[in-house]
Design an enzyme around this catalytic site. Sequence first.
Site, PDB file in Angstrom:
ATOM      1  N   ASP A   1      53.447  38.541  40.685  1.00  0.00           N
ATOM      2  CA  ASP A   1      51.899  37.374  41.254  1.00  0.00           C
ATOM      3  C   ASP A   1      52.420  36.406  41.369  1.00  0.00           C
ATOM      4  OD1 ASP A   1      49.185  38.049  41.459  1.00  0.00           O
ATOM      5  OD2 ASP A   1      49.165  36.094  40.368  1.00  0.00           O
TER       6      ASP A   1
ATOM      7  N   TYR B   1      50.307  28.180  42.757  1.00  0.00           N
ATOM      8  CA  TYR B   1      51.632  27.501  41.402  1.00  0.00           C
ATOM      9  C   TYR B   1      52.631  26.619  41.599  1.00  0.00           C
ATOM     10  CZ  TYR B   1      49.037  32.077  40.115  1.00  0.00           C
ATOM     11  OH  TYR B   1      47.726  32.795  39.461  1.00  0.00           O
TER      12      TYR B   1
END
Length: 277
Positions: free
Chosen positions: A44, A49
């Site tokens: 994931d 990010y």
Amino acid sequence: MEKTFTLYNGVAIPCIGYGTYKVRDASAADIVRTALECGYRHLDTARIYGNEKEVGEGIRLSTVPRDEIFLTSKVWKTHLSYDDALRSVEESLKDLQTDYLDLCLLHWPMPEGDHVDWRQRDLAAWQALERLYEEKVLRSIGVSNFLPHHLMSLLAKADVKPMVDQLEFHPGYCQPYALSFCQKEGIQIEAWSPLGRTRVLEEPLLLELAEKYGKSPAQICLRFALDNGVLPLPKSSSPERMKVNLDVFDFRLSPEDISRIFTMAQSGWSGQHPDTF
Ligand code: A2P
């Protein structure tokens, strides 16, 4: 015990995923490769990010073929328009060195800055995901941090119902209203921070249950998610804990213990509310 859940469109999804949030330093690709070697087949990540290149590199360095990995990424709230969402997925694919995602989520219901037109903006970005789903670039599509009122707005106009909603979920923060809404709609819940970012691991109830089941408090948290039909996405940078977090298929919590965890006092909440964060 079954090691996959099945989304309502028939796609099988490994029932524990490896969360890559904060995996982004020089060793990130190695960490991802290690997670795959430890047995994870579900990764994931998210555009925000900032680690998709490393995740892609980790997959490339590993011996696991791409088609054995369930790979998720997400469109951040700065990209809640049709064109921006298309562009975001294109960039994710490039950085991840792949030509499809197994799952792509709208990461947050509220746009950056002005929130007034969030309904239209969610819908526009969602329509981009619907198009890529039709084109088979995305095998499944969903949302993250959408509470029932955000989902209701989307469901009223969407052609394709989200297959997944990824929410904060752990002992001490179970969001029962959102959980039952999604479960009634057939939307699979994924849990971010299933260990409450370690904030709940010293809770007396979890220590007591860890002793009772001969497992660690972290394993109790992961089993608690699974026993509620929720798919946990634990993060760990240590190979030992990566493995421990997959070793949860030899026990189940009793209904009474599930109830005790479900109703324990609120604890370990991140403080990130979807309407205000
Ligand atoms: P580490 O990377 O040192 O293993 P969450 O997934 O809820 O966000 O929690 C992530 C945090 O939990 C990380 O700080 C991680 O640290 C820690 N962690 C992961 N697995 C375990 C475990 N089995 N026991 C204790 N702490 C863990």
